[in-house]
Design a protein around this motif. Structure first.
Motif, PDB file in Angstrom:
ATOM      1  N   ILE A 264      18.010 -11.654 -45.629  1.00  0.00           N
ATOM      2  CA  ILE A 264      18.223 -10.597 -44.636  1.00  0.00           C
ATOM      3  C   ILE A 264      16.860 -10.128 -44.152  1.00  0.00           C
ATOM      4  CG2 ILE A 264      19.229  -8.354 -44.111  1.00  0.00           C
ATOM      5  CD1 ILE A 264      21.181  -8.677 -46.355  1.00  0.00           C
ATOM      6  N   HIS A 265      16.708 -10.060 -42.824  1.00  0.00           N
ATOM      7  CA  HIS A 265      15.512  -9.507 -42.213  1.00  0.00           C
ATOM      8  C   HIS A 265      15.850  -8.132 -41.654  1.00  0.00           C
ATOM      9  CE1 HIS A 265      13.771 -13.475 -42.516  1.00  0.00           C
ATOM     10  NE2 HIS A 265      14.691 -13.996 -41.717  1.00  0.00           N
ATOM     11  N   CYS A 266      15.088  -7.118 -42.026  1.00  0.00           N
ATOM     12  CA  CYS A 266      15.362  -5.752 -41.591  1.00  0.00           C
ATOM     13  C   CYS A 266      14.135  -5.131 -40.944  1.00  0.00           C
ATOM     14  CB  CYS A 266      15.768  -4.864 -42.774  1.00  0.00           C
ATOM     15  SG  CYS A 266      17.232  -5.404 -43.661  1.00  0.00           S
ATOM     16  N   ALA A 267      14.380  -4.216 -40.022  1.00  0.00           N
ATOM     17  CA  ALA A 267      13.310  -3.404 -39.441  1.00  0.00           C
ATOM     18  C   ALA A 267      13.789  -1.969 -39.354  1.00  0.00           C
ATOM     19  CB  ALA A 267      12.926  -3.912 -38.056  1.00  0.00           C
ATOM     20  N   HIS A 268      12.910  -1.057 -39.683  1.00  0.00           N
ATOM     21  CA  HIS A 268      13.202   0.378 -39.634  1.00  0.00           C
ATOM     22  C   HIS A 268      11.997   1.036 -38.971  1.00  0.00           C
ATOM     23  CE1 HIS A 268      14.997   4.060 -41.880  1.00  0.00           C
ATOM     24  NE2 HIS A 268      14.198   4.485 -40.914  1.00  0.00           N
ATOM     25  N   ARG A 269      12.166   1.451 -37.707  1.00  0.00           N
ATOM     26  CA  ARG A 269      11.048   1.968 -36.922  1.00  0.00           C
ATOM     27  C   ARG A 269      11.343   3.363 -36.386  1.00  0.00           C
ATOM     28  NH1 ARG A 269      10.783  -3.685 -33.582  1.00  0.00           N
ATOM     29  NH2 ARG A 269       9.886  -4.968 -35.245  1.00  0.00           N
ATOM     30  N   ASN A 270      10.377   4.229 -36.515  1.00  0.00           N
ATOM     31  CA  ASN A 270      10.431   5.563 -35.926  1.00  0.00           C
ATOM     32  C   ASN A 270       9.303   5.697 -34.905  1.00  0.00           C
ATOM     33  OD1 ASN A 270      11.967   5.777 -38.331  1.00  0.00           O
ATOM     34  ND2 ASN A 270      11.596   7.971 -38.423  1.00  0.00           N
ATOM     35  N   PRO A 271       9.492   6.490 -33.858  1.00  0.00           N
ATOM     36  CA  PRO A 271       8.362   6.730 -32.955  1.00  0.00           C
ATOM     37  C   PRO A 271       7.267   7.563 -33.614  1.00  0.00           C
ATOM     38  CG  PRO A 271      10.286   8.030 -32.302  1.00  0.00           C
ATOM     39  CD  PRO A 271      10.743   7.088 -33.366  1.00  0.00           C
ATOM     40  N   SER A 272       7.684   8.488 -34.498  1.00  0.00           N
ATOM     41  CA  SER A 272       6.715   9.338 -35.182  1.00  0.00           C
ATOM     42  C   SER A 272       7.397   9.981 -36.379  1.00  0.00           C
ATOM     43  CB  SER A 272       6.176  10.423 -34.244  1.00  0.00           C
ATOM     44  OG  SER A 272       7.231  11.283 -33.822  1.00  0.00           O
ATOM     45  N   VAL A 273       6.602  10.623 -37.222  1.00  0.00           N
ATOM     46  CA  VAL A 273       7.122  11.353 -38.370  1.00  0.00           C
ATOM     47  C   VAL A 273       6.385  12.684 -38.476  1.00  0.00           C
ATOM     48  CG1 VAL A 273       7.897   9.366 -39.726  1.00  0.00           C
ATOM     49  CG2 VAL A 273       5.509  10.101 -39.883  1.00  0.00           C
TER      50      VAL A 273
ATOM     51  N   ASP B   6      13.688  -8.883 -46.587  1.00  0.00           N
ATOM     52  CA  ASP B   6      12.395  -8.329 -46.188  1.00  0.00           C
ATOM     53  C   ASP B   6      12.633  -7.165 -45.232  1.00  0.00           C
ATOM     54  OD1 ASP B   6      11.865  -9.319 -43.218  1.00  0.00           O
ATOM     55  OD2 ASP B   6      12.651 -11.048 -44.315  1.00  0.00           O
ATOM     56  N   VAL B   7      11.866  -6.102 -45.443  1.00  0.00           N
ATOM     57  CA  VAL B   7      12.041  -4.870 -44.677  1.00  0.00           C
ATOM     58  C   VAL B   7      10.708  -4.441 -44.079  1.00  0.00           C
ATOM     59  CG1 VAL B   7      12.845  -2.484 -44.711  1.00  0.00           C
ATOM     60  CG2 VAL B   7      13.856  -4.156 -46.304  1.00  0.00           C
ATOM     61  N   GLU B   8      10.660  -4.367 -42.770  1.00  0.00           N
ATOM     62  CA  GLU B   8       9.505  -3.791 -42.082  1.00  0.00           C
ATOM     63  C   GLU B   8       9.754  -2.297 -41.909  1.00  0.00           C
ATOM     64  OE1 GLU B   8       8.310  -2.934 -37.620  1.00  0.00           O
ATOM     65  OE2 GLU B   8       8.989  -4.997 -37.940  1.00  0.00           O
ATOM     66  N   LEU B   9       8.866  -1.481 -42.472  1.00  0.00           N
ATOM     67  CA  LEU B   9       8.904  -0.036 -42.284  1.00  0.00           C
ATOM     68  C   LEU B   9       7.724   0.345 -41.406  1.00  0.00           C
ATOM     69  CD1 LEU B   9       9.499   1.031 -46.010  1.00  0.00           C
ATOM     70  CD2 LEU B   9      11.238   0.850 -44.218  1.00  0.00           C
ATOM     71  N   PHE B  10       8.013   0.923 -40.248  1.00  0.00           N
ATOM     72  CA  PHE B  10       6.951   1.271 -39.291  1.00  0.00           C
ATOM     73  C   PHE B  10       7.368   2.582 -38.614  1.00  0.00           C
ATOM     74  CE2 PHE B  10       4.510  -0.292 -35.257  1.00  0.00           C
ATOM     75  CZ  PHE B  10       3.461   0.574 -35.566  1.00  0.00           C
ATOM     76  N   VAL B  11       6.817   3.686 -39.095  1.00  0.00           N
ATOM     77  CA  VAL B  11       7.333   4.997 -38.683  1.00  0.00           C
ATOM     78  C   VAL B  11       6.421   5.740 -37.713  1.00  0.00           C
ATOM     79  CG1 VAL B  11       8.682   5.242 -40.802  1.00  0.00           C
ATOM     80  CG2 VAL B  11       6.354   6.175 -40.709  1.00  0.00           C
ATOM     81  N   THR B  12       5.352   5.078 -37.269  1.00  0.00           N
ATOM     82  CA  THR B  12       4.474   5.676 -36.254  1.00  0.00           C
ATOM     83  C   THR B  12       4.308   4.690 -35.095  1.00  0.00           C
ATOM     84  OG1 THR B  12       2.479   4.869 -37.397  1.00  0.00           O
ATOM     85  CG2 THR B  12       3.239   7.108 -37.928  1.00  0.00           C
ATOM     86  N   SER B  13       5.415   4.105 -34.677  1.00  0.00           N
ATOM     87  CA  SER B  13       5.357   3.066 -33.645  1.00  0.00           C
ATOM     88  C   SER B  13       4.996   3.631 -32.277  1.00  0.00           C
ATOM     89  CB  SER B  13       6.704   2.341 -33.553  1.00  0.00           C
ATOM     90  OG  SER B  13       7.689   3.188 -32.994  1.00  0.00           O
ATOM     91  N   GLY B  14       5.252   4.940 -32.076  1.00  0.00           N
ATOM     92  CA  GLY B  14       4.961   5.544 -30.783  1.00  0.00           C
ATOM     93  C   GLY B  14       5.966   5.189 -29.712  1.00  0.00           C
TER      94      GLY B  14
END
Length: 325
Positions: free
Chosen positions: A159-168, A232-240
């Motif tokens: 499983i390929h996952c992505a979890h992205r926020n514009p900001s925190v 695999d999980v990509e966590l990226f919470v400051t993507s803008g």
């Protein structure tokens, strides 16, 4: 359990504890869009904020103390959207009062206290605790689960996952990516595959120059499951950019996705359908006397156990086995 909860014609009287952005949204959802529910009591450490929410919901009043709200005779069930450190004692109070509780994640902030909740609930002999992992109620995740269960993809392999926020918020630290973000992928993995996560490895890619000082963002997390599947999980919470959550399941005979191409301003907008379905399902279960219709205390504990291992891996850079009981 009071008679009014199980009577098919009586609305479930709910106390909402914690009426920040999520809690206030849930209070309005219960009052305005959930059949068979009414909000009778609200509480927040910020009493002015609680007063504001109470004035917006017909029949709701403010409790100045969370525990008096739980024990209130006009309350049949409790929704906890309070800060995570308060969950443990508040959930225990719900168990002591024999009242169903929907607790937003995490169940507690430590695996040991989450396990204590599991054991105390088990001693009561009836399920009372549901944990707010709303992806189990998201239409796309539900459909993905059905495809896997029906064997349409063959044996799931990856499983390929992505979890992205514009900001925190400014207080967000590196460990919170594990405790507040990865926790959802952990539960989604267990939901989709029907097996436990047994090991976690957290990798530290080149940090985003736009991230606040001291925040390791992004992170790449490798989850291993009991049957050897890799997630695999990509966590990226400051993507803008936008809020985005997605998963792709790779099977021996095909692949399927959830969330691809779906972008929103934030989590409340992104998962509005899931939250609606989650709360309606919970209220229906409480009215029927089942109390729980979704992830329970054990699921909350296992998510906490995996995240505990994830935090250790973040600190050490090593693969960490998940300790569970």
């Amino acid at each position: 359990m009071t008679e009014s909860v199980t009577h098919p014609q009586s609305p479930v009287r709910v106390a909402v504890i914690g009426v920040g952005r999520m809690g206030a949204d849930h209070a309005h959802r219960l009052a305005e869009r959930t059949s068979g529910a009414t909000v009778t009591v609200v509480h927040d450490a910020d009493l002015a904020r609680a007063e504001t929410v109470a004035t917006e919901i017909s029949g709701a009043r403010v409790a100045t103390d969370a525990f008096s709200a739980i024990a209130d005779p006009d309350v049949d069930a409790v929704l906890l959207a309070s800060p995570a450190p308060a969950h443990y004692e508040q959930v225990l109070a719900c168990l002591a009062a024999n009242k169903p509780v929907l607790c937003e994640k995490p169940l507690t902030t430590a695996a040991a206290t989450a396990l204590d909740v599991v054991r105390r609930e088990s001693a009561l002999g009836t399920p009372l605790v549901q944990v707010g992992f709303m992806r189990r109620f998201d239409d796309e995740y539900v459909q993905l689960h059905k495809l896997i269960a029906a064997g349409d993809l063959g044996t799931p392999l990856l499983i390929h996952c992505a979890h992205r926020n514009p900001s925190v918020p400014t207080y967000f630290d590196s460990e919170m990516l594990i405790k507040d973000c990865l926790v959802h992928e952990v539960d989604a993995t267990r939901f989709l595959l029907g097996e436990e996560v047994t090991a976690v490895t957290v990798l530290r890619p080149t940090p985003n120059p736009s991230a606040p000082a001291g925040l390791q963002d992004p992170q790449l997390v490798i989850l291993e499951t009991a049957n050897g599947r890799i997630v695999d999980v990509e966590l990226f919470v400051t993507s803008g950019r936008s809020y985005e959550v997605r998963a792709e399941v790779i099977g021996e005979s095909g692949s399927a996705t959830a969330g691809f191409g779906r972008r929103s301003a934030d989590f409340l907008e992104h998962f509005v359908q899931a939250y609606d379905a989650e709360l309606q399902s919970w209220i229906d279960a409480v009215r029927a006397g089942r109390n729980v219709d979704g992830p329970g205390a054990w699921d909350g504990y296992m998510a906490a156990a995996v995240c505990t291992a994830g935090v250790e891996s973040l600190r050490t850079g090593q693969r960490v086995a998940v300790a569970s009981h």
